[in-house]
Design an enzyme around this catalytic site. Structure first.
Site, PDB file in Angstrom:
ATOM      1  CG  ASP A  53      -0.538   0.146   2.283  1.00 55.47           C
ATOM      2  OD1 ASP A  53       0.684   0.095   2.526  1.00 55.47           O
ATOM      3  OD2 ASP A  53      -1.100   0.468   3.582  1.00 55.47           O
ATOM      4  CB  SER A  54       4.635   2.061  -0.321  1.00 53.82           C
ATOM      5  OG  SER A  54       4.832   0.215  -0.824  1.00 53.82           O
ATOM      6  CG  ASP A  92       0.099  -3.938   1.718  1.00 58.78           C
ATOM      7  OD1 ASP A  92       0.564  -4.793   2.917  1.00 58.78           O
ATOM      8  OD2 ASP A  92       1.239  -3.458   2.403  1.00 58.78           O
ATOM      9  CE  LYS A 122       2.780  -5.171   3.893  1.00 65.09           C
ATOM     10  NZ  LYS A 122       1.934  -4.607   4.922  1.00 65.09           N
ATOM     11  CD  GLU A 124      -0.226  -1.623   7.927  1.00 59.33           C
ATOM     12  OE1 GLU A 124      -0.311  -0.580   9.079  1.00 59.33           O
ATOM     13  OE2 GLU A 124       0.696  -1.272   6.714  1.00 59.33           O
ATOM     14  CD  GLU A 191       7.520   0.032   7.553  1.00 58.77           C
ATOM     15  OE1 GLU A 191       6.593  -0.458   7.655  1.00 58.77           O
ATOM     16  OE2 GLU A 191       7.396   1.292   7.485  1.00 58.77           O
TER      17      GLU A 191
HETATM   18  O1  KIV Z   1       3.501  -1.304   1.433  1.00 56.47           O
HETATM   19  C1  KIV Z   1       4.939  -1.782   2.276  1.00 56.47           C
HETATM   20  O2  KIV Z   1       5.578  -1.186   1.257  1.00 56.47           O
HETATM   21  C2  KIV Z   1       5.037  -2.365   3.224  1.00 56.47           C
HETATM   22  C3  KIV Z   1       6.577  -2.691   3.117  1.00 56.47           C
HETATM   23  C4  KIV Z   1       7.337  -1.066   3.582  1.00 56.47           C
HETATM   24  C5  KIV Z   1       6.887  -3.751   3.905  1.00 56.47           C
HETATM   25  O3  KIV Z   1       4.653  -1.904   3.387  1.00 56.47           O
END
Ligand code: KIV
Length: 286
Positions: A53-54, A92, A122, A124, A191
């Site tokens: 989600d970056s 994510d 993934k 959080e 992280e």
């Molecule tokens: O969204 C992302 O890029 C991440 C990584 C920084 C682990 O969650």
């Protein structure tokens, strides 16, 4: 669907991640959000590709990950999957897609797998997500957990800072990691966690730790590709090592092209198409 091709030998699935931990072999993960970068980093040999989600910061310029939608991750995931032959593709789950209830979470995760081609998802959070991790795993969805700095909690945390620095916070992180392992996660992102705590967690867990700003002891290292190649803006955190300056390369290439166009040096004859001689004769063109 175009992405359903036979697997390449050595395609990375869960057993390969498990075996690497047992052998003490380090693995690597990078983010990607489109076909060409996925293809380039897969061909370079990364073991996992995270459709993170970056994307909110890196691609959409939102400033943080909160606005990212399931559709944005889904669309990126479809492209990444098409460019990936060997690496495991992890999607994510964006903010708000696993917060309402377990059924909705499963539905969203299944969309990422069924239509996006994700091979794992993934989410959080620590102990507060244990029930969700358990339910997703029950539904055959491989889960990567994510603790330490969780960027989707940015408004609660008030910024991006190293987590687990006090004894209490460190103990809590270790407990969270153990609980997530017990719930069935196959890996945990750590992280911005002090390296000593990342080392303790990595040694205590049978599953793999994926470190970002968490020192060298983690089983797997992950970075945002655009940080590594110098395609992000602003000050970088200290754990980012920039291996290329792609931003400068693009800037210089575009500047040179503009100059060539303005000077009449682009396009030249070889970069355009001429009429066949016969047609020229018919049209009386020299
Ligand atoms: O969204 C992302 O890029 C991440 C990584 C920084 C682990 O969650």
């Amino acid at each position: 669907m175009a992405y359903l091709q036979p697997d390449k030998p050595g395609k990375v699935y869960l057993p390969a991640i498990r075996q690497a931990k047992e052998r003490g072999e380090k693995l690597v993960c990078l983010t990607a959000y489109d076909y060409p970068t996925a293809r380039i980093i897969d061909e370079a040999g990364v073991d996992m590709i995270l459709v993170g989600d970056s994307i909110g910061n890196v691609i959409y310029g939102y400033g943080n990950t909160i606005p990212v939608t399931l559709e944005e991750i889904l669309s990126a995931c479809i492209a990444v999957k098409r460019g990936t032959e060997r690496a495991m593709v992890i999607a994510d789950m964006p903010y708000g897609t696993y917060h309402i209830n377990e059924d909705e979470t499963v539905k969203n995760a299944l969309r990422l797998m069924k239509y996006g081609g994700a091979e794992a998802i993934k989410i959080e959070g620590g102990r507060n997500r244990v029930h969700i991790v358990r339910r997703l795993v029950e539904e055959e969805i491989p889960v990567v957990a994510h603790i330490g700095l969780t960027p989707q909690s940015v408004y609660k945390l008030g910024g991006y800072r190293v987590q687990g620095k006090t004894a209490d916070a460190a103990k809590r992180l270790i407990e969270d990691a153990l609980m997530l392992e017990e719930a069935g996660a196959f890996a945990i992102v750590l992280e911005l966690v002090p390296r000593e705590i990342a080392e303790i967690i990595t040694k205590r867990l049978r599953i793999s730790t994926i470190g970002i700003g968490a020192g060298s002891h983690c089983d797997i290292q992950v970075l945002v590709l655009h940080d590594l190649i110098g395609m992000t803006f602003g000050r970088q955190p200290r754990f980012v090592r920039q291996y290329a300056n792609v931003r400068q390369i693009i800037h210089d290439a575009v500047k040179n092209w503009i100059e060539d166009v303005k000077n009449g040096n682009y396009p030249n004859e070889n970069e355009s198409y001429g009429l066949p001689e016969e047609t020229k004769r018919e049209l009386n063109i020299e």
